[in-house]
Design a protein around this motif. Structure first.
Motif, PDB file in Angstrom:
ATOM      1  N   LEU A  51       0.679  -1.042   0.275  1.00 28.32           N
ATOM      2  CA  LEU A  51       0.097  -0.089  -0.215  1.00 28.32           C
ATOM      3  C   LEU A  51       0.898   0.965   0.038  1.00 28.32           C
ATOM      4  N   VAL A  56      -7.123   1.442   3.691  1.00 36.10           N
ATOM      5  CA  VAL A  56      -7.886   0.125   2.744  1.00 36.10           C
ATOM      6  C   VAL A  56      -8.423  -0.932   4.383  1.00 36.10           C
ATOM      7  N   GLU A  94     -10.720  -3.609   0.334  1.00 35.92           N
ATOM      8  CA  GLU A  94     -11.960  -2.138  -0.798  1.00 35.92           C
ATOM      9  C   GLU A  94     -10.892  -1.164   0.321  1.00 35.92           C
ATOM     10  N   ALA A  95     -10.813  -0.353  -0.447  1.00 33.17           N
ATOM     11  CA  ALA A  95     -10.499   1.162  -0.738  1.00 33.17           C
ATOM     12  C   ALA A  95     -10.846   2.219  -0.499  1.00 33.17           C
TER      13      ALA A  95
END
Length: 254
Positions: A51, A56, A94-95
């Motif tokens: 990342l 996230v 998931e963002a």
């Protein structure tokens, strides 16, 4: 873009070649928009994700369709590591904001363990830190009040964001909704709202337009579920004998 490799060097001092490898990983980065999945539970496991920017959520679905967020990831985190041991991905990534991730394919990760043991040990120790975090969160869910859980979570966020250089004047942006916090802490959104108000009214935090300021750090620590863990930092590398080559010592020797 400068890779946020503070998580990789928190236990192992990185060399120039180590940092070069991280930069090569970062060169394959891609942007994911807020609300989109990086990988879904049940997907093929082709690698892990580094990342670079953004927040996230790692979550799992329960049988009745409810979601349980198990981790909020910040820049510098490695995503999807637990699923390396599974036939299919065990979590949805998931963002929560627009994010930038770098994909590290499984074969590249495998080569790193052989060709770059320093970085591999750093990654290994970092995963142990994740296990400590999971142990703490389990203790919150099992025995702590909503106030204690939320205080501990905010302290954890503050510490991690500070390490990433993402705090200003003891404050940080909080892109999580009350539903996100509820899914993470195992309480209702209404209870999240009430608990945030209690922390605000007590003077522990100040809230303003999606931003949190830790106004009374000692007070917040006093009401948190447990004390923040004290990590060994580079001493952990020393404990392991500072391995730097491919030679595997004979345990019977010496």
């Amino acid at each position: 873009m400068q890779p946020p490799y503070h998580r990789l060097e928190e236990f192992v001092p990185l060399t120039g070649s180590d940092e070069g490898l991280v930069r090569r990983f970062a060169a394959s980065s891609r942007k994911i928009h807020r609300g989109h999945a990086i990988r879904r539970e049940g997907d093929h496991v082709g690698g892990i994700f580094f990342l670079m920017e953004g927040w996230v959520a790692s979550s799992m679905m329960l049988r009745e369709g409810r979601r349980q967020i198990v981790k909020v990831h910040l820049p510098g985190d490695m995503l999807g590591m637990p699923s390396l041991s599974l036939s299919r991905a065990g979590e949805t990534l998931e963002a929560l904001t627009d994010v930038v991730v770098s994909v590290i394919p499984c074969p590249a990760l495998g080569r790193m363990f052989i060709e770059n043991p320093r970085l591999a040990v750093g990654l290994f120790l970092s995963t142990q830190k994740e296990r400590v975090a999971l142990m703490q969160s389990l203790s919150w869910i099992g025995a702590a009040s909503a106030l204690e859980r939320l205080a501990a979570f905010l302290l954890d966020l503050h510490s991690r964001l500070n390490a990433a250089g993402l705090t200003r004047a003891d404050g940080f942006d909080l892109p999580l909704t009350q539903q996100h916090l509820a899914d993470l802490l195992g309480i209702t959104p209404v209870h999240v709202n009430r608990t945030l108000k209690r922390l605000d009214q007590a003077g522990y935090v100040q809230r303003s337009r999606g931003r949190i300021v830790i106004a009374d750090l000692a007070g917040l620590r006093a009401v948190a579920a447990n004390a923040p863990p004290r990590f060994a930092d580079h001493e952990a590398w020393t404990r392991l004998g500072s391995p730097s080559g491919n030679h595997i010592p004979d345990p019977r020797a010496g």
